[in-house]
Write a protein that holds these residues in place. Structure first.
Motif, short mmCIF file in Angstrom:
data_model
loop_
_atom_site.label_atom_id
_atom_site.label_comp_id
_atom_site.label_asym_id
_atom_site.label_seq_id
_atom_site.Cartn_x
_atom_site.Cartn_y
_atom_site.Cartn_z
N ILE A 65 1.56 8.97 4.58
CA ILE A 65 2.29 8.75 3.76
C ILE A 65 2.02 9.59 1.98
O ILE A 65 1.24 9.39 1.78
N LEU A 94 6.43 -4.84 -4.82
CA LEU A 94 8.05 -3.84 -4.29
C LEU A 94 9.37 -4.54 -4.67
O LEU A 94 9.47 -6.06 -5.67
N THR A 109 3.21 -5.58 11.09
CA THR A 109 4.53 -5.73 10.21
C THR A 109 4.74 -4.17 11.02
O THR A 109 5.81 -3.95 10.35
N ASN A 110 3.92 -3.20 11.19
CA ASN A 110 4.48 -1.64 11.71
C ASN A 110 4.88 -1.53 12.92
O ASN A 110 3.48 -1.79 13.32
N PRO A 170 4.05 -3.79 5.92
CA PRO A 170 3.16 -3.08 6.29
C PRO A 170 2.10 -3.12 4.58
O PRO A 170 2.95 -2.76 3.72
N ASP A 173 5.37 -10.59 5.13
CA ASP A 173 3.88 -9.59 4.76
C ASP A 173 5.01 -8.21 4.99
O ASP A 173 5.80 -8.25 6.47
N TYR A 191 9.53 1.84 5.38
CA TYR A 191 7.78 2.25 5.72
C TYR A 191 7.66 1.67 7.12
O TYR A 191 6.41 1.89 7.28
N ILE A 210 2.15 0.42 2.52
CA ILE A 210 3.77 0.35 1.71
C ILE A 210 3.17 1.05 0.26
O ILE A 210 3.81 1.01 -0.67
N LEU A 222 7.52 3.89 -0.87
CA LEU A 222 8.39 3.62 0.05
C LEU A 222 8.94 2.37 0.12
O LEU A 222 8.72 2.13 -0.98
N SER A 223 10.11 2.05 0.72
CA SER A 223 10.49 0.27 0.43
C SER A 223 11.01 -0.44 1.88
O SER A 223 10.66 0.29 2.99
N LEU A 224 11.77 -1.34 1.14
CA LEU A 224 11.99 -2.46 2.56
C LEU A 224 12.23 -1.88 3.94
O LEU A 224 12.85 -2.32 5.12
#
Lengths: 597, 1101
Positions: free
Chosen positions: A158, B760, A587-588, B806, B804, A167, B809, A162-164
């Motif tokens: 990275i 964030l 989540t990723n 990642p 949650d 990511y 971030i 990053l943002s929502l």
């Protein structure tokens, strides 16, 4: 009348149409930052502070927890968060890998917050000042990503905030990550840095040019780029000339607690933090700064000295220390198993704590018949909490304790004095050294040993410089193999408890044999056999200085008296790296798990 | 609101004053006037003249008249005059009844009917001058009574208004009773208005003051416990001043960062229920469904509680005192082992681990003797008794004075409460003042001005949060005090807390809150069908916190000097001040008209503006040379002194409307809409619309139902649907923005500032929205038995969650509108009241259930420890291993070790066996599963009232039918964290008692202390929440002492509890179902819930 009523209603409704903006700014917020060079510097300092982790128990850096996850350390029994990492049963929800992963990207996030917006203030800044800021940010990023690749293998590279909606980054091959982070810190950029940041102003907080090259050397070394490592370490050493050097250590041997206290506090304690010429870079701790304390000394120290005896060195590390003739204990005629501490590498007593010794002015004794030990601070006898009392089961002689020994390296008497006054044991502010000159010498040595056509004499000189400080005889061997063996001893011993061992055994490819089999601890002291904690086990020491026991062979032919503490398992193809943490996997969508997890 | 706008309103309202029209109603309210004056007044008001023969009446007699109907007025004017009256046109003809024959008995017969002409059975007929003479109507409504000549009769029946009538010369009476408002014409408070209960189309529970009348209610929130269906109140502990209840209406609709608390409005203005003295509450309405609460839009998703305070009644002047005194004690506490038992168990555990214990048989046997010889070396300590030494004394006094004179009615009250804790230096004092003033300038223009000030002072022991933990965890072999009475320093690794609790050493902590609120209201009715209402209600809350931690020094040996062991390295003081200003302005216009005597139409339009501004300051100093001066300036003026300050605020602007229509009160419909804008969201997400619609059919109003009206008094079907919002999301006032964290870093001991972003930002977040469907039925049978039942389905969408994200971030997750939760439930309330002669009784019962399910969490899970939120399960589920038994024998243990090893450890006989949930052949943390839920189901309440003459007995039961609780660590488990043992641990596995309840004792094994269903407990309970006995002195005594009434009462709360929960812990505090971020496992250290025993008196002058 209806019209009139309507009019009233409208009047009132309008009167109440007040502003909906009610936003008080209590400080800088996203969007405007950084607006001045000072704010940018504050952002850089936040990145440095990120290294000063407070979660000692779970985060492997800057603390030395990873040494406890190798063959040189032991942990209090039942610490499932750690045990699973040496028994090959860790899952993606394991705590330590999860904490470390989060920490790495948290620091990266802070770096990018400044880096992304740096161009906004470029015009306000002196070009050199600007380049320095940028160099430090990129060095920090290189430092943490290098660590990330060693822990997890391929990691997402990275390079911005990053943002929502932005990511989903998959894993970048680790070689590529290393290429990128190294290309981020070319010599031209690093050369803008001062050799050392003014000490009065910055102490060891910021990375100067000498440290920058040392870090660059370390990263190259970690990935087998020996030539570049050797080039950089040489620059670092040249820059260090007159700035950094080895501190002397007091190597007097104190056989028992009554004789005196061995101490390396002038280097590793508060005196070192403040005045050592060996410290090149450290994570800063200070009780006066917000959330800036740790409890490492508490976890290291004996119960008598207000500690929790959580971590300690293993029997196999204790048996690694050479005798004063430079030979291993199985080879040296100076070794007497019944008096094992005499005639040994002074670093045994300087870095580790064994029974019949003294730490922070308090006696440390595993003999259960000794219900009291001397507190040399007050001259009074005090209860021997390490073997008696209701918490002694957690002590080094207890069922749940670590294995009979404790670390002394970073233990400073100030901790005991302060904790005695305050009653608070978990507030320590000793800085954590991340690069010292001795480490740089060993990086330089390893790079020269391993690179094709390396300067072996230079490597031997590096190693002997480190050994000479503690009065150990120099290495005479001039072969690559011989020097490699000498270096592996030196790193294992000199850098013990500093958190290098986990990486070293993987880099050298000896993890499978080092982290495998039974971890032994000294036998319990009992009323019938009070000195049973003295090991009669005869180890097997190989060319990589990995120390093992067969479980039966003893020095005196009597029954093997070590006790089994834990069985370590290392699964090749799995345990080279840690699992990608569970939340990241969930989540990723682009994330893939490491094999075996 | 700024000044200019205020002025606009005042101009507008003063112009309305001039707008008058003729009064039509009779509204007589006279006090101590002569009969002649009263007759004149009535004539002037109504046009009715009195016709009588001089001498028949005593025109100079004094009377008081309070009536709205002409008949009532007349009978009150001529009361006691021995005359009867008759209305002839505009004349009232008075006729003298036979005189001098008062002592003559005569027999009167009659029939009692209701307004619909149906006979009233069981009505009581009493002779007014001799109330012991009375009869009851038969199955045809008939009665026969012999009374003294000329005595009026009092006719009384539950469900009807009591009437008094003078039979005159008639021997046969047709008496018509009017329905009593209490049951059928009861008016309940609804959003911005009142509504006849029978005309409600939504689901509203109404609670009147009588229902918690004489309970020692310190925090008003607890008054709601068990009295209304669908309303769950849980109390987390009994610490003085912080023993308030957590209220949840119809389950928990949200989780994570948002508040699940209902909106509370006190006389229409948002407030805190606990800031109100319960004695001042007149009525509470709980708006439960979307149709009732949608008028409150974005604040109503968790239900609305409307509180009405008492006001002076017209014509009534009274001074009343009510007070009680009593004491509190912990409801329960864990039974711990004694010294011998402790040593025996500890030895057993050590030996199981292969160790050698110092507690030999000899040692244990001689311990008591040794203790007697040398208590310093062989101590025996009962920590619970040493530490729980507070008196628990509590007393409360309340004086209310109400006066009504002409156009002005006022009610002033003063209350004082004092509550001592069950540990020393824990105390709460509360003073409250309130004045409710009404001025009726004329029939069209009225004013209200309510002013209230409440000052609460809470004294907290700074170590209060640790003491309950401490006393239940320390073993009896720890030394508390040396034999010379000085304090021993360490007990089991931590400092001895006794000097702090017993002796008040170690500093002090205080919390003060002053709440001042005012509500100014103007009501203007230009015509009969139109009402304007304006309210401006500012509130100020000033709170202050003070925490001074002083050094406590201990003796390291008896008869010695104080050692250097202290609890801290320095003493310090931190002070905090908070200043919060709320503004609330409401304007409503309501139209109310009936067309063609059948179509009732009501329209309400309104607008509201709410603001809140917060200011915080805090300061700190340390090193106080003279600790008796615990003020900031007395601390060292060094680099450690510190201060900080922040401010924050929000505003909410709303427009709303409601439309009601009913046809002959038979078919009813209602629609609500609210349009809310909040400063807490970014532009573009600010405005939300919250509509609702509801309807009802009162079957019993149908003409065809008349024949059964005697049995089925009322039957109504209701249905409603609506949308609600929740703006109380996250604890930040600006959830959409993120401030950078300003902190500090040190380099070479120099402190530099640093700035970093930790969380964030998410600009896109907005309201949580709930959609609720409700169907219900209301019925009344025989005028005595009421039934209300509801079923609802509520879905909350867009629940703010820190999903949650990642880790890559690099920042903590922001809130996102992501979650979805469904609550489906039902609730039933039953009431029955009757009277048989002097004996009256009543039963109120309610039962409700809610099933909660998380529908969507975007595939993530939440919670910590054993608390789990995950899709398909209820909020605050318990997540742990499932224990399927215990290995009682070596064979059973071997089977486990061979087939399904647990946590890579050897399972021994006496160890628990867990279920291999994921079927991978071994037990690990991956085998955890949902094992229970902390959401209470089948919550119920039952109130029984009995009355006989002046005696009253009331019992209130309350409970939960199904809920799980979880406590672990040394609260329930043996051999953990250096804790002691509980008596029940004696029943454990040993080789000789393989059937023991608890697993084998071991310090080393971690197998048995894993979070598992074994340690979960059934936290359902039935509790006698309140038992009260009261006695009202006979009325006949009152005249002698010139008082209007005197009542004594005795009360006990939490008297007994039936539960299967862990011994020593309260099931109500065991699960924190109410809290937004539930906790489990550690609540055992909470301040225990208390039982309160009080005695009180109420005197009305």
């Amino acid at each position: 009348m209806m019209k009139k009523i309507l009019l009233y209603i409208v009047t009132i409704a309008t009167a109440l149409s007040c502003s909906l903006d009610r936003f008080y700014e209590n400080g800088p917020s996203t969007g405007t930052y950084p607006s001045t060079p000072d704010e940018a510097l504050s952002g850089l300092l936040a990145c440095y502070k990120g290294l000063a982790n407070t979660q000692v128990q779970y985060c492997p850096f800057p603390f030395r927890v990873v040494d406890q996850l190798s063959d040189i350390g032991t942990i209090r029994v039942g610490g499932a968060a750690y045990e699973s990492l040496v028994t090959s049963v860790a899952t993606p929800s394991a705590k330590v890998p999860g904490t470390a992963y989060t920490k790495i990207y948290r620091i990266a996030g802070r770096i990018h917050l400044v880096l992304d917006n740096l161009d906004n203030i470029k015009v306000q800044m002196d070009p050199v000042e600007f380049a320095q800021l940028k160099a430090e940010l990129l060095l920090l990023r290189a430092y943490i990503y290098d660590m990330g690749c060693q822990f997890y293998g391929d990691i997402p590279f990275i390079d911005h905030c990053l943002s929502l909606t932005d990511y989903e980054y998959g894993r970048t091959p680790k070689e590529e990550v290393i290429d990128r982070i190294l290309s981020d810190i070319p010599d031209e950029l690093l050369d803008n840095l001062p050799v050392q940041w003014p000490y009065a102003q910055w102490g060891t907080c910021r990375i100067g040019r000498a440290t920058a090259y040392a870090l660059k050397a370390q990263i190259n070394l970690n990935w087998g780029r020996y030539a570049e490592a050797a080039r950089c370490s040489k620059i670092a050493m040249d820059l260090s000339d007159g700035v950094y050097e080895l501190d002397p250590l007091d190597v007097t041997y104190y056989a028992t607690a009554a004789d005196g206290e061995p101490s390396a506090s002038n280097l590793f304690g508060f005196a070192g933090e403040k005045g050592s010429k060996e410290w090149m870079w450290a994570a800063q701790y200070n009780k006066l700064a917000a959330a800036n304390i740790h409890a490492m000394t508490y976890t290291y120290s004996s119960r008598n000295a207000n500690g929790a005896s959580y971590f300690g060195p293993s029997q196999s590390l204790m048996d690694t220390f050479q005798c004063t003739d430079g030979k291993s204990i199985v080879e040296s005629p100076l070794y007497d198993w019944s008096n094992p501490w005499a005639n040994r590498d002074p670093r045994l007593d300087l870095y580790c704590l064994r029974s019949d010794s003294r730490v922070m002015g308090i006696g440390y004794d595993l003999n259960v018949t000794k219900s009291e030990v001397m507190d040399y601070n007050t001259g009074k006898m005090t209860n021997n909490n390490d073997v008696n009392g209701n918490k002694s089961e957690y002590g080094p002689n207890g069922k749940k304790g670590p294995g009979g020994y404790l670390w002394r390296k970073f233990v400073d008497r100030r901790y005991y004095v302060e904790s005695e006054i305050t009653g608070t044991k978990m507030e320590d502010e000793l800085d954590c050294c991340l690069m010292r000159y001795a480490t740089l010498l060993l990086i330089d040595a390893e790079a020269n040993i391993e690179m094709e056509g390396g300067d072996l004499a230079r490597a031997r000189n590096d190693i002997n410089t480190v050994r000479a400080r503690v009065g150990m005889p120099g290495v005479k061997d001039n072969t690559q193999a011989g020097l490699r063996k000498a270096l592996r001893y030196e790193r294992k011993v000199e850098l013990c408890a500093e958190g290098y061992r986990w990486f070293d055994i993987r880099r050298w490819g000896i993890a499978a044999k080092a982290v495998d089999g039974t971890v032994y601890a000294p036998g319990f002291s009992t009323k019938a056999n009070p000195t049973n904690y003295i090991s009669n086990a005869k180890p097997v020491i190989d060319d990589d200085w990995v120390v093992k026991y067969d479980g039966t062979t003893t020095w005196n032919g009597a029954k093997f008296n070590l006790r089994k503490l834990l069985t370590m398992i290392y699964t090749t193809g799995r345990d080279e790296v840690w699992p990608i943490p569970e939340t990241e996997m969930e989540t990723n969508p682009l994330m893939k798990q490491n094999p075996g997890y | 609101m700024n000044h200019c706008k205020t002025l606009t309103l005042i101009l507008f309202l003063s112009s309305m004053l001039a707008w008058t029209a003729n009064a039509q109603r009779i509204d007589l309210n006279l006090k101590d006037v002569t009969v002649k004056e009263a007759m004149e007044t009535l004539k002037n008001r109504s046009g009715y003249s009195f016709v009588y023969e001089a001498g028949d009446i005593d025109a100079r007699a004094k009377v008081s008249v309070k009536a709205t109907r002409i008949e009532d007025a007349i009978s009150q004017i001529v009361a006691g005059q021995n005359v009867s009256y008759e209305l002839r046109g505009k004349n009232i003809v008075l006729q003298k009844t036979a005189t001098g024959q008062q002592k003559v008995k005569r027999t009167i017969t009659g029939i009692v009917k209701d307004a619909n002409g149906l006979s009233v059975i069981g009505a009581t007929i009493l002779e007014k001058v001799n109330r012991t003479n009375g009869v009851v109507t038969d199955s045809q409504g008939r009665f026969t009574i012999t009374v003294s000549e000329g005595s009026p009769l009092i006719v009384n029946c539950i469900g009807y208004k009591q009437i008094e009538m003078n039979p005159g010369v008639r021997d046969n009476l047709d008496i018509v009773l009017e329905d009593d408002m209490q049951l059928l014409d009861e008016v309940v408070v609804v959003g911005y208005d009142t509504q006849k209960k029978v005309n409600l189309t939504g689901s509203v529970s109404s609670v009147s003051f009588d229902q918690f009348n004489n309970r020692p209610v310190v925090q008003s929130s607890t008054a709601l416990q068990g009295v209304a269906p669908g309303v769950t109140v849980t109390t987390g502990g009994g610490a003085p001043g912080s023993d308030s209840g957590t209220i949840r209406i119809r389950g928990i609709g949200t989780f994570g960062g948002s508040s699940a608390s209902p909106l509370v409005l006190i006389d229409g203005v948002q407030g805190d229920l606990n800031s109100l003295d319960a004695a001042l509450i007149d009525k509470i309405s709980v708006l439960k469904d979307a149709a009732s609460s949608a008028i409150y839009g974005s604040r109503a998703a968790n239900g609305v509680i409307l509180v009405t305070t008492k006001r002076a009644e017209k014509g009534a002047s009274q001074i009343a005192y009510r007070g009680y005194v009593g004491w509190q004690q912990a409801v329960t506490r864990p039974d711990l082992v004694n010294a011998e038992e402790y040593m025996t168990l500890s030895r057993e555990a050590t030996e199981h681990d292969g160790g050698e214990s110092i507690y030999t048989d000899e040692y244990i046997k001689n311990y008591r003797m040794n203790n007697w010889l040398d208590p310093d070396a062989f101590p025996i300590t009962d920590w619970q008794n040493l530490l729980m030494t507070g008196s628990g004394l509590t007393h409360n006094h309340n004086v209310t004075m109400s006066a009504s004179y002409g156009k002005i009615r006022t009610m002033a009250s003063f209350g004082y409460l004092s509550q001592e804790g069950i540990i020393k230096s824990s105390k709460y004092d509360r003073y409250n003042f309130r004045n409710n003033l009404n001025v009726d300038f004329n029939d069209k223009f009225r004013m209200r001005l309510d002013v209230s000030a409440i000052y609460g002072h809470r004294k907290i022991n700074p170590y209060q949060s640790a003491v309950f933990n401490f006393m239940n965890a320390r073993d009896p072999l720890m030394l508390a005090k040396w034999s010379d009475g000085s304090y021993a320093p360490f007990t089991g690794g931590s400092l001895n807390i006794l000097p702090m609790i017993e002796n008040g050493e170690g500093g002090n902590q205080k919390s003060d809150v002053l709440r001042i609120s005012a509500s100014f209201g103007l009501t203007y009715e230009p015509t009969k069908w139109l009402t304007f209402d304006f309210t401006y209600a500012p509130r100020i809350t000033l709170s202050s916190s003070h925490k001074f931690i002083d050094l406590v020094k201990y003796h390291s040996d008896p008869y010695g000097s104080i050692s250097s062991i202290t609890n801290n390295s320095y003493n310090y003081l931190s002070e905090g001040r908070n200043y919060t200003v709320y503004g609330n302005t409401i304007f409503t216009a309501s139209f109310h008209k009936t067309f063609a005597k059948a179509h009732n139409v009501k329209l309400l339009l309104g607008t509201e503006y709410d603001t809140r501004d917060d200011n915080n300051v805090s300061a700190y100093r340390q090193e106080f040379t003279y600790p008796q001066y615990d003020v900031l300036s007395a601390g060292a003026d060094n680099e450690f002194k510190n201060n900080s300050g922040t401010r924050a605020g929000w505003s909410l602007l709303s427009y709303f409307g409601r439309f009601n229509y009913n046809f002959k009160e038979r078919y009813l419909i209602e629609g609500n809409i609210r349009f809310d804008g909040s400063s807490r969201f970014a532009k573009g997400n600010r405005w939300g619309i919250f509509p609702s619609v509801s309807g009802a059919w009162r079957v019993t109003e149908e003409p065809f139902m008349v024949p059964v009206k005697n049995t089925l008094t009322e039957l109504k079907f209701r249905a409603s649907y609506g949308e609600l919002g929740n703006q109380n999301i996250s604890d930040s006032y600006y959830p959409t923005a993120q401030n950078l964290t300003i902190s500090s870093i040190s380099a070479n001991d120099i402190i530099y500032p640093m700035v970093g972003l930790n969380v964030l930002a998410n600009e896109d977040i907005t309201w949580e929205t709930s959609r609720m469907l409700d169907v219900g039925i209301d019925a009344v049978l025989w005028n005595k038995f009421s039934i209300t039942a509801d079923w609802y389905h509520k879905t909350t969408d867009g629940i703010l969650m820190r999903l949650d994200i990642p880790s890559s971030i690099g920042l903590s997750a922001p809130y996102q509108n992501a979650g979805k939760v469904r609550n489906v439930g039902w609730e039933v309330a039953l009431g029955y009241h009757d009277r048989k002669g002097d004996f009256s009784y009543g039963v109120n019962a309610n039962l409700s259930d809610v099933r909660n399910k998380i529908l969507d969490m975007k595939g993530t899970t939440g919670g910590s420890g054993v608390i789990r939120n995950q899709e398909g399960s209820s909020i605050n589920s318990l997540y742990a291993l499932k224990c399927i038994g215990m290995a009682r024998t070596q064979e059973e243990a071997d089977e486990v070790n061979n087939n399904c090893p647990q946590f890579n450890q050897t399972t021994y006989p006496g160890d628990l066996i867990y279920e291999d949930f994921n079927k991978d052949g071994k037990i690990t943390d991956d085998d955890r599963q949902i094992i229970g839920s902390m959401i209470p189901r089948y919550t119920y309440g039952l109130t029984l009232d009995f009355g006989w003459k002046g005696l009253g007995l009331s019992a209130q039961f309350q409970g939960v039918g199904k809920v799980d609780g979880y406590l672990s660590g040394y609260f329930t488990q043996p051999c953990v964290q250096g804790g002691t043992f509980r008596k029940e641990h004696l029943d454990r596995w040993t080789e000789t008692t393989p059937d023991g309840k608890f697993p084998r004792l071991s310090y080393a094994s971690e197998l048995n202390t894993k979070n598992s269903s074994y340690w979960m407990a059934d936290a359902s309970y039935l509790r006698l929440k309140n038992l009260q006995l009261s006695y009202k002195l006979p009325q006949s005594w009152m005249k002698k002492v010139r008082l209007s009434s005197v009542m004594f009462f005795a009360n006990a709360t939490n008297l007994f509890t039936l539960t299967g929960y862990y011994q020593g812990y309260d099931p109500e505090t065991g699960y924190q179902s109410g809290t937004d971020g539930a906790t489990a496992g550690s609540v055992g250290s909470n301040y225990p819930l208390v039982s309160t025993y009080t005695f009180g008196v109420e005197i009305k002058f």
